[in-house]
Design an enzyme around this catalytic site. Structure first.
Site, PDB file in Angstrom:
ATOM      1  N   GLU A 150      -0.913  -2.788 -10.072  1.00 55.17           N
ATOM      2  CA  GLU A 150      -0.792  -3.651  -9.021  1.00 55.17           C
ATOM      3  C   GLU A 150       0.377  -4.760  -9.005  1.00 55.17           C
ATOM      4  O   GLU A 150       1.035  -4.930  -7.864  1.00 55.17           O
ATOM      5  CB  GLU A 150      -2.073  -4.733  -8.889  1.00 55.17           C
ATOM      6  CG  GLU A 150      -3.472  -4.131  -8.610  1.00 55.17           C
ATOM      7  CD  GLU A 150      -3.462  -3.357  -7.195  1.00 55.17           C
ATOM      8  OE1 GLU A 150      -2.506  -3.923  -6.044  1.00 55.17           O
ATOM      9  OE2 GLU A 150      -3.956  -2.393  -6.854  1.00 55.17           O
ATOM     10  N   GLU A 183       0.753  -1.205   0.022  1.00 62.72           N
ATOM     11  CA  GLU A 183      -0.105   0.083  -0.076  1.00 62.72           C
ATOM     12  C   GLU A 183       0.894   1.116  -0.051  1.00 62.72           C
ATOM     13  O   GLU A 183       0.656   2.285  -0.684  1.00 62.72           O
ATOM     14  CB  GLU A 183      -1.022   0.074   1.194  1.00 62.72           C
ATOM     15  CG  GLU A 183      -2.001  -1.150   1.375  1.00 62.72           C
ATOM     16  CD  GLU A 183      -2.700  -1.302  -0.161  1.00 62.72           C
ATOM     17  OE1 GLU A 183      -2.852  -0.200  -0.681  1.00 62.72           O
ATOM     18  OE2 GLU A 183      -3.245  -2.348  -0.330  1.00 62.72           O
ATOM     19  N   HIS A 206       1.912   2.032  -3.563  1.00 63.61           N
ATOM     20  CA  HIS A 206       0.997   2.621  -4.236  1.00 63.61           C
ATOM     21  C   HIS A 206       1.143   4.308  -3.892  1.00 63.61           C
ATOM     22  O   HIS A 206       0.911   5.144  -4.870  1.00 63.61           O
ATOM     23  CB  HIS A 206      -0.580   2.438  -3.917  1.00 63.61           C
ATOM     24  CG  HIS A 206      -0.974   0.999  -4.560  1.00 63.61           C
ATOM     25  ND1 HIS A 206      -0.797   1.010  -6.069  1.00 63.61           N
ATOM     26  CD2 HIS A 206      -1.439  -0.025  -4.207  1.00 63.61           C
ATOM     27  CE1 HIS A 206      -1.321  -0.324  -6.327  1.00 63.61           C
ATOM     28  NE2 HIS A 206      -1.634  -0.961  -5.157  1.00 63.61           N
TER      29      HIS A 206
END
Length: 221
Positions: A146, A64, A67
């Protein structure tokens, strides 16, 4: 807990500490949002905290944080706006073409009717196909981000196997995430919607096949 894990990872990544939240849901999952690292939010479900061990949790948070560091949320927001603009442009094109074709229909005796029909057909094809293509491209980009976050997260936590194990646990958990919907599904580390598999579903999926992600991560180890 999640805050301690986040603190360790932000130090290694050079990113500022994001705001950390816990989603009270027993399905294991996590998400990140925010337009840039200074305005980032990372959330983990209660199920993730309960069902993953410390190394797996660190790997998920590393994903995360990747990202956030890659500005993926800002990029996907921009892409969503572009997709919406393409659909709007297609609608405007239909209106102008339809009116133009109507105006030219009075010139059929001069040979303008056939040209007007061809222009109208081309415009209709553009209207039907272009939003579809734009949406497919958006989902393909989401899947590639991803893969990138998996690789970046694995390097950040220095344990690709931990992220692979975490993804395996998350994907095999039968509980659907109650707070998720199609509009927010792309924000999570793994698709939170438990639907049947089909060609169209895979085409519009925001996440690549979890089996492929796990395979690539274990190859990194």
């Amino acid at each position: 807990g999640a805050s301690d894990t986040n603190g360790c990872l932000t130090g290694g990544s050079g990113l500022p500490m994001p705001k950390v939240w816990v989603i009270e849901d027993s399905a294991p999952n996590a998400m990140a949002t925010g337009r840039d690292p200074k305005n980032a939010h990372v959330a983990a479900t209660r199920g993730l905290l309960d069902k993953l061990d410390k190394r797996e949790l660190e790997a998920v948070i590393a994903h995360e944080m990747s990202h956030v560091g890659n500005y993926d949320i800002r990029l996907m927001t921009t892409v969503a706006v572009v997709v919406g603009l393409i659909a709007l442009l297609a609608d405007l094109m239909l209106r102008f073409t339809w009116y133009g074709a109507g105006a030219r229909s009075s010139n059929r005796g001069k040979g303008g009717g056939g040209l007007a029909l061809i222009i109208l057909v081309v415009a209709l094809l553009f209207i039907i196909i272009s939003p579809f293509i734009a949406m497919v491209m958006r989902m393909a980009l989401s899947r590639q981000r991803e893969y990138l976050a998996d690789a970046s997260g694995a390097l950040l936590c220095r344990d690709p196997e931990a992220l692979a194990d975490a993804l395996e646990k998350i994907s095999k958990d039968p509980e659907p995430l109650e707070v998720a919907n199609k509009a927010t599904a792309h924000l999570y580390i793994a698709t939170p919607l438990k639907g049947h598999k089909s060609f169209l579903n895979n085409l519009f999926d925001t996440h690549p096949p979890v089996e492929e992600r796990i395979k690539l991560l274990r190859a990194m180890g």
